[in-house]
Write a protein that holds these residues in place. Structure first.
Motif, PDB file in Angstrom:
ATOM      1  N   MET A 183       0.856  -1.178   0.000  1.00 50.07           N
ATOM      2  CA  MET A 183       0.000   0.000   0.000  1.00 50.07           C
ATOM      3  C   MET A 183       0.893   1.230   0.000  1.00 50.07           C
ATOM      4  O   MET A 183       1.872   1.301   0.754  1.00 50.07           O
ATOM      5  CB  MET A 183      -0.923   0.010   1.223  1.00 50.07           C
ATOM      6  N   ALA A 184       0.575   2.185  -0.862  1.00 52.18           N
ATOM      7  CA  ALA A 184       1.349   3.409  -0.942  1.00 52.18           C
ATOM      8  C   ALA A 184       0.434   4.548  -1.352  1.00 52.18           C
ATOM      9  O   ALA A 184      -0.601   4.342  -2.003  1.00 52.18           O
ATOM     10  CB  ALA A 184       2.507   3.267  -1.930  1.00 52.18           C
ATOM     11  N   GLY A 185       0.824   5.746  -0.977  1.00 54.52           N
ATOM     12  CA  GLY A 185       0.033   6.904  -1.334  1.00 54.52           C
ATOM     13  C   GLY A 185       0.888   8.156  -1.405  1.00 54.52           C
ATOM     14  O   GLY A 185       1.982   8.217  -0.836  1.00 54.52           O
ATOM     15  N   ARG A 186       0.371   9.135  -2.119  1.00 57.24           N
ATOM     16  CA  ARG A 186       1.105  10.396  -2.283  1.00 57.24           C
ATOM     17  C   ARG A 186       0.104  11.542  -2.331  1.00 57.24           C
ATOM     18  O   ARG A 186      -0.917  11.463  -3.018  1.00 57.24           O
ATOM     19  CB  ARG A 186       1.928  10.371  -3.574  1.00 57.24           C
ATOM     20  N   VAL A 187       0.394  12.601  -1.609  1.00 55.16           N
ATOM     21  CA  VAL A 187      -0.410  13.815  -1.687  1.00 55.16           C
ATOM     22  C   VAL A 187       0.515  14.965  -2.051  1.00 55.16           C
ATOM     23  O   VAL A 187       1.627  15.079  -1.511  1.00 55.16           O
ATOM     24  CB  VAL A 187      -1.150  14.080  -0.364  1.00 55.16           C
ATOM     25  N   SER A 188       0.083  15.780  -3.008  1.00 55.55           N
ATOM     26  CA  SER A 188       0.906  16.872  -3.524  1.00 55.55           C
ATOM     27  C   SER A 188       0.110  18.166  -3.512  1.00 55.55           C
ATOM     28  O   SER A 188      -1.093  18.172  -3.819  1.00 55.55           O
ATOM     29  CB  SER A 188       1.363  16.573  -4.961  1.00 55.55           C
ATOM     30  N   PHE A 189       0.802  19.262  -3.189  1.00 59.31           N
ATOM     31  CA  PHE A 189       0.183  20.584  -3.196  1.00 59.31           C
ATOM     32  C   PHE A 189       1.086  21.538  -3.968  1.00 59.31           C
ATOM     33  O   PHE A 189       2.297  21.586  -3.734  1.00 59.31           O
ATOM     34  CB  PHE A 189      -0.017  21.113  -1.771  1.00 59.31           C
ATOM     35  N   LEU A 190       0.502  22.290  -4.882  1.00 61.39           N
ATOM     36  CA  LEU A 190       1.230  23.288  -5.665  1.00 61.39           C
ATOM     37  C   LEU A 190       0.575  24.642  -5.462  1.00 61.39           C
ATOM     38  O   LEU A 190      -0.627  24.813  -5.686  1.00 61.39           O
ATOM     39  CB  LEU A 190       1.211  22.918  -7.148  1.00 61.39           C
ATOM     40  N   TRP A 191       1.410  25.608  -5.048  1.00 65.38           N
ATOM     41  CA  TRP A 191       0.926  26.978  -4.820  1.00 65.38           C
ATOM     42  C   TRP A 191       1.741  27.923  -5.682  1.00 65.38           C
ATOM     43  O   TRP A 191       2.987  27.920  -5.621  1.00 65.38           O
ATOM     44  CB  TRP A 191       1.062  27.337  -3.349  1.00 65.38           C
ATOM     45  N   LYS A 192       1.062  28.718  -6.499  1.00 60.62           N
ATOM     46  CA  LYS A 192       1.723  29.713  -7.352  1.00 60.62           C
ATOM     47  C   LYS A 192       1.031  31.056  -7.147  1.00 60.62           C
ATOM     48  O   LYS A 192       0.147  31.444  -7.932  1.00 60.62           O
ATOM     49  CB  LYS A 192       1.666  29.293  -8.821  1.00 60.62           C
ATOM     50  N   PRO A 193       1.418  31.779  -6.098  1.00 61.33           N
ATOM     51  CA  PRO A 193       0.742  33.056  -5.825  1.00 61.33           C
ATOM     52  C   PRO A 193       1.046  34.118  -6.865  1.00 61.33           C
ATOM     53  O   PRO A 193       0.254  35.049  -7.052  1.00 61.33           O
ATOM     54  CB  PRO A 193       1.287  33.443  -4.448  1.00 61.33           C
ATOM     55  N   THR A 194       2.211  34.008  -7.531  1.00 61.48           N
ATOM     56  CA  THR A 194       2.569  34.924  -8.612  1.00 61.48           C
ATOM     57  C   THR A 194       3.227  34.119  -9.723  1.00 61.48           C
ATOM     58  O   THR A 194       3.565  32.932  -9.542  1.00 61.48           O
ATOM     59  CB  THR A 194       3.558  36.013  -8.132  1.00 61.48           C
ATOM     60  N   ASP A 195       3.443  34.766 -10.841  1.00 66.61           N
ATOM     61  CA  ASP A 195       4.125  34.092 -11.944  1.00 66.61           C
ATOM     62  C   ASP A 195       5.582  33.794 -11.605  1.00 66.61           C
ATOM     63  O   ASP A 195       6.198  32.931 -12.231  1.00 66.61           O
ATOM     64  CB  ASP A 195       4.068  34.961 -13.211  1.00 66.61           C
ATOM     65  N   ARG A 196       6.129  34.475 -10.628  1.00 65.75           N
ATOM     66  CA  ARG A 196       7.550  34.314 -10.290  1.00 65.75           C
ATOM     67  C   ARG A 196       7.796  33.254  -9.215  1.00 65.75           C
ATOM     68  O   ARG A 196       8.904  32.749  -9.096  1.00 65.75           O
ATOM     69  CB  ARG A 196       8.133  35.645  -9.807  1.00 65.75           C
ATOM     70  N   LEU A 197       6.792  32.931  -8.425  1.00 66.48           N
ATOM     71  CA  LEU A 197       6.992  32.049  -7.272  1.00 66.48           C
ATOM     72  C   LEU A 197       6.120  30.810  -7.382  1.00 66.48           C
ATOM     73  O   LEU A 197       4.922  30.902  -7.664  1.00 66.48           O
ATOM     74  CB  LEU A 197       6.651  32.793  -5.967  1.00 66.48           C
TER      75      LEU A 197
END
Length: 746
Positions: free
Chosen positions: A241-255
């Protein structure tokens, strides 16, 4: 310190004598892969590699590499690292159980222990993973795998002498809507599995992705107990059993900030293995039938077996674009794992040797980069890297070799507890200069400082030994390459590079605290020709390489007490050289691919004793020994272990349109890994010679809109072959598997 197989040599005289079925692709490339930052193919068909911290066209980059997308991995039946060796050239994987030794061009890790660092670094989502264990983690929701061959270090975090493997999973997509896939499979051995992923756009600047994997399978083995009685312990049934959770945050085009956390429970049940002598159909050197001959999957034990890994890995990647286009990039990770292994160490139902351990490993890494824009005549990269890894051999004494099972006699046990912390710090940089629009020079340099420490308690057959010992290594390595785009379709390159593996410590085994072994260094020369033909429908790559190793690290018999194993350095130069070729053909619905590696390895002049053979007298590594001539062998010219002279792979598929968007696609893939030597002593009578592996996989896929049904088969010829030799036991490669998969994308 020497870990599980301390073991053929380290347990002294008593031991001396004694789901390829599951798919791992995320979704069809047309839906997910091109949207990923790590995708391997762009819309115009170019193969893009990101391993060097930039998006680069593989066909015009001075590096030897193979790239497989998640879809290609699925089409070739590659669900884990074991199967990767049959899908691309120059790669050899030897499965000793929970630990896999990964070799590229004959270099990586041929001795399975903790004190030897690996020459091939595996990265997961940009961070180096554990060096030798917890390698059974499945490939699922993968964007692509990039395998770079040759020394790496001036553009990546950890130094490597043989190569680097980058496993990149799919990232969340902001603004991509809710989409994903699920995949079900069932096959022989009651092999049942599920995997799936979903992309969740939570706002205009934030998205998440969740991926899950689960599989179970009955054992490959027929296991009996003493006198043919039923075996009462775990027979090798697998549950993962395996799992992955991912979060992507891009508040601006630069970050952008990307956080991924993986967790897994890998219960392999057991890793049954059989004495090598049972594999021989006739007695060595004779035509007499072997009365003990048995199939690799027909085994008998009288002691319990178990194999279980648990792990957590969390990575944080942040990128910020400064004024002028310079990128500030950081990638950090925390990883923890426990590996538990129990084995009948003699591999019989009558022997009395067993092994058990439960070991924790913790690793923290961080890397910081400054990366110039890709445009401009001059490009550059600066980096700093740190890695802290700690093995914790649990107390009280949960590392046990018992040579009198089941009587629990302290005088017949080797026990170990303690810690082995290691540290690696590095600074590196590379600069590129476009001499002309078609001619580019790149030069890089790296400084590495490594440290390994043992704080170990040993109870060896009732005698207490304490080890508090430390070794430090530092090195400056470099790479200089020249790439020439001779035309729009032809590219030539060459480079010279150096690499480094730090020295380490030998665990005490009846001899007090043996001397450390020294760092290993390599100078590598490579030249290549990459070409596109027929309007891009045909791609070819031809590469030649020559590696010169100094202080090559090997495990042999202790010079003054040959029946104990110890790691030393070959005092003279070791050579590994050869060439590779790859080709891809795309003509309408027909796709063909092929790869080949021809390799030659030659150990330098070096005398050593085989710790499996009784011997009296010293064996000086430089001069040999007249008093131990029978077992003080000159190893000059011997092949490197697990370095076959030939590997190649072939693949074909044809996509047939049926109308209304439906299509049917037959596929076939063949991989050959040539015969190998499992030890430098090349003693066939002791099982050192491993036969060639010839693995044929095939699929038949039917796609209707977003549904795909696939019939699959792996190892269709059902070749039974020893995948590795360890402690006098053969570990078998997987037998024939077949079944059906159902994929739904949304």
């Amino acid at each position: 310190m020497n870990y599980r197989p301390l073991l053929a040599g380290a347990s002294a005289l008593a031991l001396v004598w004694s789901g390829a079925a599951a798919a791992q692709t995320a979704t069809p490339e047309t839906q997910d892969a091109p949207a990923q930052a790590n995708a391997s193919n762009t819309e115009d068909g170019e193969i893009v590699v990101t391993a060097q911290r930039r998006n680069e066209n593989l066909m015009t980059t001075a590096v030897s590499a193979s790239v497989l997308s998640g879809t290609q991995l699925d089409n070739k039946g590659v669900a884990n690292v074991d199967a990767l060796q049959f899908a691309m050239p120059s790669v050899v994987v030897n499965n000793f159980g929970q630990g896999n030794d990964f070799n590229v061009r004959g270099i990586g890790k041929a001795e399975h222990n903790t004190q030897t660092t690996t020459g091939v670094i595996t990265y997961r989502d940009g961070v180096p993973t554990f060096p030798g264990y917890v390698q059974g983690e499945p490939y699922y929701d993968v964007a692509n795998i990039q395998v770079l061959r040759g020394p790496q270090g001036t553009i990546v975090g950890q130094n490597a002498t043989g190569g680097a493997v980058f496993v990149n999973t799919n990232d969340p997509i902001i603004g991509g809507g809710i989409h994903g896939y699920f995949n079900l499979n069932y096959g022989n051995y009651n092999d049942a599995g599920f995997q799936g992923a979903v992309n969740l756009p939570l706002s205009d600047t934030f998205a998440a992705r969740v991926a899950l994997y689960a599989s179970r399978r009955d054992t490959f083995y027929n296991i009996t107990g003493p006198n043919g009685a039923p075996y009462p312990y775990d027979k090798g049934n697998v549950g993962i059993m395996a799992g992955r959770v991912s979060f992507l945050w891009k508040p601006t085009d630069r970050l952008s900030i990307l956080w991924k956390t993986d967790a897994g429970h890998l219960d392999m049940g057991a890793y049954p293995a059989t004495p090598f002598s049972n594999y021989f159909e006739t007695l060595p050197g004779t035509s007499t039938p072997n009365p003990n001959h048995r199939d690799l999957f027909d085994v008998s034990f009288n002691a319990p077996q178990a194999a279980r890994d648990e792990f957590v890995r969390s990575t944080l990647k942040a990128e910020y674009e400064l004024a002028g286009g310079v990128k500030l990039r950081s990638v950090s990770s925390y990883q923890w794992a426990n590996t538990m292994y129990r084995a009948d160490l003699d591999g019989t139902a009558t022997g009395i040797s067993t092994f058990y351990d439960s070991v924790d490993e913790q690793q923290v890494t961080t890397e910081l980069n400054l990366i110039s824009p890709d445009t401009g005549r001059v490009t550059w990269l600066l980096g700093a890297f740190g890695l802290w890894n700690d093995y914790y051999f649990r107390k009280p004494y949960q590392f046990i070799i018992d040579t009198a099972y089941p009587f629990n006699l302290p005088a017949a046990q080797y026990k170990l507890q303690g810690t082995n912390p290691t540290r690696s710090l590095a600074a590196f940089g590379q600069i590129g200069f476009a001499i002309t629009p078609r001619l580019k020079l790149d030069a890089g340099i790296r400084y590495t400082a490594s440290q390994s420490t043992n704080h170990v308690d040993v109870l060896q057959y009732g005698t207490y030994i304490r080890q508090d010992q430390q070794v430090k290594s530092d090195n400056v390595s470099y790479k200089v390459s020249l790439g020439w785009k001779a035309s729009d379709t032809q590219y030539l390159y060459g480079f010279v590079a150096t690499g480094f593996r730090p020295g380490g410590l030998n665990v005490p085994v009846g001899l007090g605290n043996p001397a450390p072994f020294e760092p290993e260094e390599v100078t590598s020369y490579e030249a290549g020709w990459k070409a596109n033909w027929a309007g891009g429908k045909v791609r070819t790559t031809i590469t030649g390489f020559y590696n010169d190793y100094k202080n090559f690290q090997v495990i042999i018999g202790y010079p003054t007490f040959p029946t104990f194993g110890i790691e030393l350095n070959v005092p003279n130069s070791t050579k590994i050289y050869g060439f590779e070729a790859e080709a891809e053909f795309h003509f309408g619905g027909l796709q063909l691919d092929a790869g080949v590696n021809v390799l030659k390895s030659e150990l330098g002049t070096f005398y050593a004793s085989d710790p499996r053979v009784a011997a009296v007298g010293a064996c000086d590594p430089r001069t040999g020994s007249p008093t131990n001539a029978a077992n003080c062998i000159n190893l000059n010219g011997r092949r490197q272990t697990y370095a076959p002279n030939l590997t190649f792979n072939l693949g074909a598929q044809y996509e047939l349109a049926l109308g209304n968007g439906d299509k049917i696609t037959p596929r076939a893939n063949f991989g050959h890994v040539g015969d190998q030597w499992a030890t430098l002593f090349q003693n066939s009578a002791r099982g050192d010679h491993l036969e060639a592996r010839n693995i044929l996989n095939a699929q038949l896929a039917y796609q209707h809109k977003s549904w795909t049904v696939t019939l699959y088969g792996t190892n269709l010829t059902d070749q039974h072959y020893p995948a590795a030799l360890n402690s006098g036991l053969y570990f078998a490669g997987p037998p024939r598997q077949y079944g059906i998969k159902l994929l739904k994308t949304f």
